[in-house]
Design an enzyme around this catalytic site. Structure first.
Site, PDB file in Angstrom:
ATOM      1  NE  ARG A   1      -3.664  -2.431   0.231  1.00  0.00           N
ATOM      2  CZ  ARG A   1      -3.350  -3.564  -0.425  1.00  0.00           C
ATOM      3  NH1 ARG A   1      -2.303  -3.593  -1.246  1.00  0.00           N
ATOM      4  NH2 ARG A   1      -4.092  -4.634  -0.292  1.00  0.00           N
TER       5      ARG A   1
ATOM      6  CB  SER B   1      -9.302  -1.964   4.610  1.00  0.00           C
ATOM      7  OG  SER B   1      -9.871  -3.132   4.114  1.00  0.00           O
TER       8      SER B   1
ATOM      9  CD  GLU C   1      -5.490  -0.002   2.984  1.00  0.00           C
ATOM     10  OE1 GLU C   1      -4.988  -0.953   3.615  1.00  0.00           O
ATOM     11  OE2 GLU C   1      -6.332  -0.161   2.075  1.00  0.00           O
TER      12      GLU C   1
HETATM   13  C1  LIG Z   1     -15.767  -0.336  -0.746  1.00  0.00           C
HETATM   14  C2  LIG Z   1     -14.295  -0.143  -0.916  1.00  0.00           C
HETATM   15  C3  LIG Z   1     -13.468  -1.248  -1.088  1.00  0.00           C
HETATM   16  C4  LIG Z   1     -12.090  -1.072  -1.240  1.00  0.00           C
HETATM   17  N1  LIG Z   1     -11.311  -2.176  -1.439  1.00  0.00           N
HETATM   18  C5  LIG Z   1      -9.981  -2.017  -1.602  1.00  0.00           C
HETATM   19  C6  LIG Z   1      -9.151  -3.155  -1.835  1.00  0.00           C
HETATM   20  O1  LIG Z   1      -9.608  -4.286  -1.936  1.00  0.00           O
HETATM   21  N2  LIG Z   1      -7.820  -2.936  -1.978  1.00  0.00           N
HETATM   22  C7  LIG Z   1      -7.272  -1.690  -1.903  1.00  0.00           C
HETATM   23  O2  LIG Z   1      -6.049  -1.572  -2.037  1.00  0.00           O
HETATM   24  N3  LIG Z   1      -8.036  -0.610  -1.705  1.00  0.00           N
HETATM   25  C8  LIG Z   1      -9.363  -0.733  -1.562  1.00  0.00           C
HETATM   26  N4  LIG Z   1     -10.147   0.367  -1.352  1.00  0.00           N
HETATM   27  C9  LIG Z   1      -9.531   1.700  -1.302  1.00  0.00           C
HETATM   28  C10 LIG Z   1      -9.478   2.408  -2.673  1.00  0.00           C
HETATM   29  O3  LIG Z   1     -10.345   1.796  -3.549  1.00  0.00           O
HETATM   30  C11 LIG Z   1      -8.083   2.379  -3.277  1.00  0.00           C
HETATM   31  O4  LIG Z   1      -7.186   2.994  -2.399  1.00  0.00           O
HETATM   32  C12 LIG Z   1      -8.030   3.132  -4.618  1.00  0.00           C
HETATM   33  O5  LIG Z   1      -6.850   2.783  -5.269  1.00  0.00           O
HETATM   34  C13 LIG Z   1      -8.104   4.652  -4.458  1.00  0.00           C
HETATM   35  O6  LIG Z   1      -8.252   5.229  -5.734  1.00  0.00           O
HETATM   36  P1  LIG Z   1      -9.010   6.619  -5.922  1.00  0.00           P
HETATM   37  O7  LIG Z   1      -8.930   6.987  -7.347  1.00  0.00           O
HETATM   38  O8  LIG Z   1     -10.360   6.572  -5.344  1.00  0.00           O
HETATM   39  O9  LIG Z   1      -8.052   7.566  -5.077  1.00  0.00           O
HETATM   40  P2  LIG Z   1      -8.515   8.796  -4.169  1.00  0.00           P
HETATM   41  O10 LIG Z   1      -9.255   8.271  -2.990  1.00  0.00           O
HETATM   42  O11 LIG Z   1      -9.179   9.821  -4.989  1.00  0.00           O
HETATM   43  O12 LIG Z   1      -7.091   9.330  -3.695  1.00  0.00           O
HETATM   44  C14 LIG Z   1      -6.273   8.574  -2.846  1.00  0.00           C
HETATM   45  C15 LIG Z   1      -4.869   9.217  -2.832  1.00  0.00           C
HETATM   46  O13 LIG Z   1      -4.292   9.056  -4.116  1.00  0.00           O
HETATM   47  C16 LIG Z   1      -3.854  10.323  -4.600  1.00  0.00           C
HETATM   48  N5  LIG Z   1      -3.998  10.330  -6.063  1.00  0.00           N
HETATM   49  C17 LIG Z   1      -5.108  10.038  -6.781  1.00  0.00           C
HETATM   50  N6  LIG Z   1      -4.842  10.150  -8.093  1.00  0.00           N
HETATM   51  C18 LIG Z   1      -3.554  10.532  -8.207  1.00  0.00           C
HETATM   52  C19 LIG Z   1      -2.707  10.826  -9.305  1.00  0.00           C
HETATM   53  N7  LIG Z   1      -3.148  10.771 -10.570  1.00  0.00           N
HETATM   54  N8  LIG Z   1      -1.411  11.182  -9.057  1.00  0.00           N
HETATM   55  C20 LIG Z   1      -0.950  11.270  -7.769  1.00  0.00           C
HETATM   56  N9  LIG Z   1      -1.725  11.013  -6.692  1.00  0.00           N
HETATM   57  C21 LIG Z   1      -3.005  10.650  -6.907  1.00  0.00           C
HETATM   58  C22 LIG Z   1      -4.779  11.339  -3.942  1.00  0.00           C
HETATM   59  O14 LIG Z   1      -4.202  12.643  -3.910  1.00  0.00           O
HETATM   60  C23 LIG Z   1      -4.932  10.737  -2.568  1.00  0.00           C
HETATM   61  O15 LIG Z   1      -3.827  11.101  -1.776  1.00  0.00           O
HETATM   62  C24 LIG Z   1     -11.528   0.231  -1.217  1.00  0.00           C
HETATM   63  C25 LIG Z   1     -12.373   1.342  -1.055  1.00  0.00           C
HETATM   64  C26 LIG Z   1     -13.748   1.162  -0.922  1.00  0.00           C
HETATM   65  C27 LIG Z   1     -14.627   2.359  -0.773  1.00  0.00           C
END
Ligand SMILES: Cc1cc2nc3c(=O)[nH]c(=O)nc-3n(C[C@H](O)[C@H](O)[C@H](O)COP(=O)(O)OP(=O)(O)OC[C@H]3O[C@@H](n4cnc5c(N)ncnc54)[C@H](O)[C@@H]3O)c2cc1C
Length: 299
Positions: free
Chosen positions: A172, A223, A294
């Site tokens: 992560r 999580s 996380e």
């Molecule tokens: C129901 C649910 C289930 C989930 N299951 C999992 C799982 O199984 N495994 C897992 O690992 N995660 C899981 N997650 C967490 C989440 O899905 C992941 O962390 C996902 O990768 C976040 O992507 P996002 O685009 O929503 O990022 P955001 O939430 O929008 O941003 C997260 C971080 O990434 C940064 N960021 C986003 N885009 C960029 C970019 N282009 N360049 C630089 N920084 C950037 C943002 O600034 C922020 O700091 C889950 C979440 C939910 C709600």
């Protein structure tokens, strides 16, 4: 904000939302306002926006799909730049390029449509390509780094290709988490040709597991805590303390998966933060383990 900067952002083709509540943009459905939410309409517009904000020394954060963010309730001082409209996918043989704002679901479906295997376990992983690279998202034994061939990066001045070893992927984590001036513009994924029906079966099975185990019917950020070591399952530990269903205000430890905190409909970020602290203290007291979040707290 200075009218000149607003005009420049409009000239770059961005959509601008003033005094916008982050609750409308994060999966947790809570959080205070930002003075400005900027939605560039192209990759070039995104890059020029970032250059402008840096030149003007305006504090900003990048928003992917908002599935891993907990914004606090207070109004923020920083502006937010969304990648949601930067969503190109290009496929050549077994190599897929996806820009930062492509949702992982669309990426998996594009792979399936082209009979490409490798991302089946990621089907249903919420979030964008940029967000997945940033935190090396993973599930069911798979993690994003496994399929990454290269990453297209903007460092404020230049655009360059980064190799996976330079991205310092870990559990992560990645270099993007350590160095916020590096922005993911897109990534190229190496897949393999496979059998369409088998790929589909595997994707459906992954999705079935998610629906069975995770409280997808409620707003959350997935999580809440990192696994402190490979053999310590946070959800199981929280459950063993009898905390499933425990609620502070509108925030509740999910009855379905104790590793998730859900918004029962009227939660404030402060309820979630209080619940996080409570869980941390109970786990520390009982297991002598210091949990780390996380999810990203934006304050
Ligand atoms: C129901 C649910 C289930 C989930 N299951 C999992 C799982 O199984 N495994 C897992 O690992 N995660 C899981 N997650 C967490 C989440 O899905 C992941 O962390 C996902 O990768 C976040 O992507 P996002 O685009 O929503 O990022 P955001 O939430 O929008 O941003 C997260 C971080 O990434 C940064 N960021 C986003 N885009 C960029 C970019 N282009 N360049 C630089 N920084 C950037 C943002 O600034 C922020 O700091 C889950 C979440 C939910 C709600």
């Amino acid at each position: 904000m200075d009218k000149r900067i607003i005009c420049e952002l409009w000239n770059l083709g961005c959509d601008l939302y003033f005094e916008e509540s982050l609750a409308h943009h994060v999966n947790f459905r809570l959080g205070g306002e930002v003075p400005l939410l900027i939605v560039p309409s192209s990759k070039i517009g995104f890059i020029e926006t970032l250059k402008l904000l840096r030149n003007e020394e305006i504090d900003y954060r990048i928003l992917g799909n908002g599935t891993n963010i907990l914004p606090t309730d207070e109004r923020k001082k920083f502006v937010v730049v969304s990648t949601e409209r930067i969503d190109e996918i290009e496929i050549s043989e077994a190599v897929v390029y996806a820009s930062a704002g492509v949702s992982f679901k669309s990426l998996c479906l594009a792979a399936f449509e082209n009979s490409l295997s490798g991302l089946e376990k990621a089907f249903g992983l919420p979030g964008s390509v940029g967000g997945a690279i940033y935190m090396n998202a993973g599930c069911y034994g798979w993690e994003t780094a496994e399929n990454v061939l290269s990453i297209e990066v903007f460092d404020g001045k230049e655009i360059f290709e980064m190799r996976p070893d330079e991205a310092k992927f870990g559990y992560r984590s990645s270099v993007f988490k350590q160095n916020k001036s590096l922005i993911v513009l897109g990534a190229t994924f190496k897949l393999v040709h496979g059998e369409r029906d088998k790929i589909w079966e595997s994707m459906v099975e992954t999705m079935r597991k998610r629906y069975e185990k995770q409280p997808l019917e409620y707003p959350s950020a997935g999580s809440v805590f990192k696994r402190p070591r490979p053999d310590f399952y946070v959800g199981t530990a929280i459950e063993s303390l009898g905390l499933k269903g425990y609620q502070i205000g509108g925030a509740q430890i999910s009855e379905k998966h104790a590793g998730f905190i859900i918004n029962r409909g009227n939660a404030k970020a402060s309820d979630v933060l209080e619940l996080i602290d409570y869980v941390k203290s109970r786990v520390k007291e009982h297991y002598s383990i210091e949990l780390e979040t996380e999810i990203e707290i934006w304050d």
